[in-house]
Design a protein around this motif. Sequence first.
Motif, PDB file in Angstrom:
ATOM      1  N   GLN A  61      36.349 -44.301  -8.197  1.00  0.00           N
ATOM      2  CA  GLN A  61      35.328 -43.413  -7.658  1.00  0.00           C
ATOM      3  C   GLN A  61      35.984 -42.197  -7.040  1.00  0.00           C
ATOM      4  OE1 GLN A  61      35.944 -46.459  -5.834  1.00  0.00           O
ATOM      5  NE2 GLN A  61      36.937 -45.547  -4.067  1.00  0.00           N
ATOM      6  N   HIS A  91      45.193 -53.789   4.395  1.00  0.00           N
ATOM      7  CA  HIS A  91      44.290 -53.060   5.298  1.00  0.00           C
ATOM      8  C   HIS A  91      42.825 -53.517   5.164  1.00  0.00           C
ATOM      9  CE1 HIS A  91      43.999 -51.275   1.401  1.00  0.00           C
ATOM     10  NE2 HIS A  91      42.883 -50.671   1.763  1.00  0.00           N
ATOM     11  N   ASP A  92      42.550 -54.433   4.255  1.00  0.00           N
ATOM     12  CA  ASP A  92      41.177 -54.923   4.060  1.00  0.00           C
ATOM     13  C   ASP A  92      40.973 -56.325   4.613  1.00  0.00           C
ATOM     14  OD1 ASP A  92      40.392 -52.631   2.674  1.00  0.00           O
ATOM     15  OD2 ASP A  92      41.053 -53.449   0.753  1.00  0.00           O
ATOM     16  N   ARG A 121      50.025 -48.107  -6.199  1.00  0.00           N
ATOM     17  CA  ARG A 121      49.151 -49.272  -6.023  1.00  0.00           C
ATOM     18  C   ARG A 121      47.814 -48.735  -6.519  1.00  0.00           C
ATOM     19  NH1 ARG A 121      44.145 -49.869  -2.837  1.00  0.00           N
ATOM     20  NH2 ARG A 121      43.925 -52.091  -2.438  1.00  0.00           N
ATOM     21  N   GLU A 145      45.095 -53.591  -7.896  1.00  0.00           N
ATOM     22  CA  GLU A 145      44.319 -54.449  -6.995  1.00  0.00           C
ATOM     23  C   GLU A 145      43.184 -55.075  -7.804  1.00  0.00           C
ATOM     24  OE1 GLU A 145      41.450 -54.169  -3.063  1.00  0.00           O
ATOM     25  OE2 GLU A 145      41.340 -52.728  -4.689  1.00  0.00           O
ATOM     26  N   ASP A 179      43.963 -48.778  -6.824  1.00  0.00           N
ATOM     27  CA  ASP A 179      42.839 -49.286  -6.056  1.00  0.00           C
ATOM     28  C   ASP A 179      41.704 -49.799  -6.949  1.00  0.00           C
ATOM     29  OD1 ASP A 179      41.431 -49.334  -3.408  1.00  0.00           O
ATOM     30  OD2 ASP A 179      40.062 -48.006  -4.480  1.00  0.00           O
ATOM     31  N   ASP A 215      35.341 -43.647   3.885  1.00  0.00           N
ATOM     32  CA  ASP A 215      36.005 -44.947   3.772  1.00  0.00           C
ATOM     33  C   ASP A 215      37.514 -44.748   3.942  1.00  0.00           C
ATOM     34  OD1 ASP A 215      36.413 -47.653   3.312  1.00  0.00           O
ATOM     35  OD2 ASP A 215      36.417 -47.447   1.132  1.00  0.00           O
ATOM     36  N   ARG A 245      37.599 -55.532   8.589  1.00  0.00           N
ATOM     37  CA  ARG A 245      38.782 -54.839   8.088  1.00  0.00           C
ATOM     38  C   ARG A 245      39.481 -54.066   9.214  1.00  0.00           C
ATOM     39  NH1 ARG A 245      37.279 -51.913   2.540  1.00  0.00           N
ATOM     40  NH2 ARG A 245      36.229 -50.441   3.921  1.00  0.00           N
TER      41      ARG A 245
HETATM   42  C1  GLC Z   1      39.880 -51.188  -2.241  1.00  0.00           C
HETATM   43  C2  GLC Z   1      40.525 -50.682  -0.974  1.00  0.00           C
HETATM   44  C3  GLC Z   1      39.500 -50.614   0.102  1.00  0.00           C
HETATM   45  C4  GLC Z   1      38.437 -49.643  -0.316  1.00  0.00           C
HETATM   46  C5  GLC Z   1      37.882 -49.972  -1.706  1.00  0.00           C
HETATM   47  C6  GLC Z   1      37.144 -48.805  -2.276  1.00  0.00           C
HETATM   48  O1  GLC Z   1      39.404 -52.466  -2.134  1.00  0.00           O
HETATM   49  O2  GLC Z   1      41.612 -51.484  -0.643  1.00  0.00           O
HETATM   50  O3  GLC Z   1      40.026 -50.274   1.351  1.00  0.00           O
HETATM   51  O4  GLC Z   1      37.386 -49.643   0.597  1.00  0.00           O
HETATM   52  O5  GLC Z   1      38.879 -50.305  -2.628  1.00  0.00           O
HETATM   53  O6  GLC Z   1      38.020 -47.830  -2.713  1.00  0.00           O
END
Ligand code: GLC
Length: 559
Positions: free
Chosen positions: A103, A339-340, A202, A262, A204, A60, A424
């Motif tokens: 994770q 980026h999403d 930031r 986030e 996640d 990812d 994305r």
């Molecule tokens: C957040 C990130 C995304 C990622 C996900 C899992 O939403 O911005 O790009 O796939 O977390 O870490």
Amino acid sequence: MEKKWWQTSVGYQIYPRSFYDSNNDGVGDLRGIIQKLDYLDDLGVNLLWICPFYKSPMDDNGYDVSDYYSVDPLFGTFEDAKELITQAKAKGIRVILDLVMNQTSDEHPWFVESRQSKDNPKRDFYIWQDPKFNELGERIPPNNWASFFGGSCWNFDEHTNQYYMKIFSNKMPDLNWENEEMRKAMYEMTRFWLELGVDGFRIDAIAHLAKDLSFEDSTMELNDDGVAPDWKKYSNRPRLFDYLAEFHDEVLSKYDIVTVGEVGGGADVDDAKNYAAYSTKGFNMVFNFDHCWYNGAWDDFGRTQGKLEVDVVGLKKRMNHWIEGSLPHMWMPHYWLNHDHPRVMSQYGDPEHFHRESGSMLGMILLALPGTPFIYNGEEIGMTNVDYEDVNDFRDVWVKNFMEEAVKRHPYEQIMNHLRRTSRDNARTPMQWNSEPHGGFTQGVPHQKSVSNYPTINVASQQQDPMSIFGRYKAMIHLRKDSEYTQTLVYGSFEMLEPLDPQLYAYKRVGDKNLVLIANFSQEKKDISHMNLSGKVVINNYDTYSNVLLPYQAVLIEL
Ligand code: GLC
């Protein structure tokens, strides 16, 4: 509220894989960012958020970390990271990293150990559960909860005959935040980067650290994959705030840094306050997704097939809801996309007819809001969604999972329409620096295909032109960071004007100065004489200004 350095900063998010490739292997890298620091300095941004560059199998794109302490060779070396931080600092640009705490990769040594046996010391670093069996005696996951990336949030591991939880991809096992040893190891890792000189994080997917540990089935209706998209089973749960308070006490409170969590789509303003209100032990601010997912851009299949209409009233309502709900209680970050999400130019702008006008208007709306703005790389030149015709041009693991089911149900062309609107990957194409092959991003073969409009939409064609999208972003950034208007733009009050007008996006900022940002969010002219706006034009994205606003005209007026 205590005043902080990051309140007057202007943020800029870099997706390193696609920013600039310094060694022509097709993938952007840290030395590429170093080489573009002068560009960033010229634009005027001074707070870089860089997406993950830790060692990772890249299932990812780096959000699956296998070693938090080293840089993935694709992006460079640890020395490059240190140099980037130092060189940026020398220019007055601070760097924040993307902290992935929900994770790890399944290739992280913790998970490699954890899956070895049920009594391995690292077993409990992750979330393991026994299988269940249906009436036919077939093995099924421990419950019916969905994963964000499609299918179940559980993956079976033959070796120990249990399932591990993974709310994203199979290669991203969720950490068990109940485990104190794991939490302490995470804190140590964050201290390591802070000691190295990064100015914050930031954070996640932070809303998901705490899960419903009863693991009971959701009663929500099952989706096409046969699972329940019941995100509250692992979002914004009360226990999460105990973890955050501990993290805050042990690490965050000891440094003069900035933290942006986030919280995603599942959190409303009141949830957000639990993370970032001035009175809580959490973060300095949180990103929500409401305005990104608005407008059918992240919606059901049917709605992504037709022409995209912009519902300006609805957009204002959502923005206003967050700003009014936040202002007295917590600081807010503002951004159009990350980026999403799809490119804002393709979502709310008009790339075909009014590229320059709509792109600069979007920038002006963003940069006069209260809070800390974040620009996403390429937004400042009006980059657009992809124009791919072949599904194999997409790279995202989400797309690959999505395709497995989608091909059974929809015609190919409709799937492509959907992906060109929502994927994305729209935001992850190579940065368009000039009109050379691949937009000058690389002299090799890019990891992902460029959008074919790079010969016209690129940095080189805009950087010297003050009226270009880049030029207007630059002027607004300067005004916001360092001018007689800074106090008003950063700390002034906010009032939405004409909330029900379907064409106008207008708001008032009052501090040392009295400012109005007025934008005609449409292709049609707009008469604004009824607003009686007279005063000094501070910034305009056209050469003229009258009572009739031109298509996508935006003006900042000092009353
Ligand atoms: C957040 C990130 C995304 C990622 C996900 C899992 O939403 O911005 O790009 O796939 O977390 O870490």
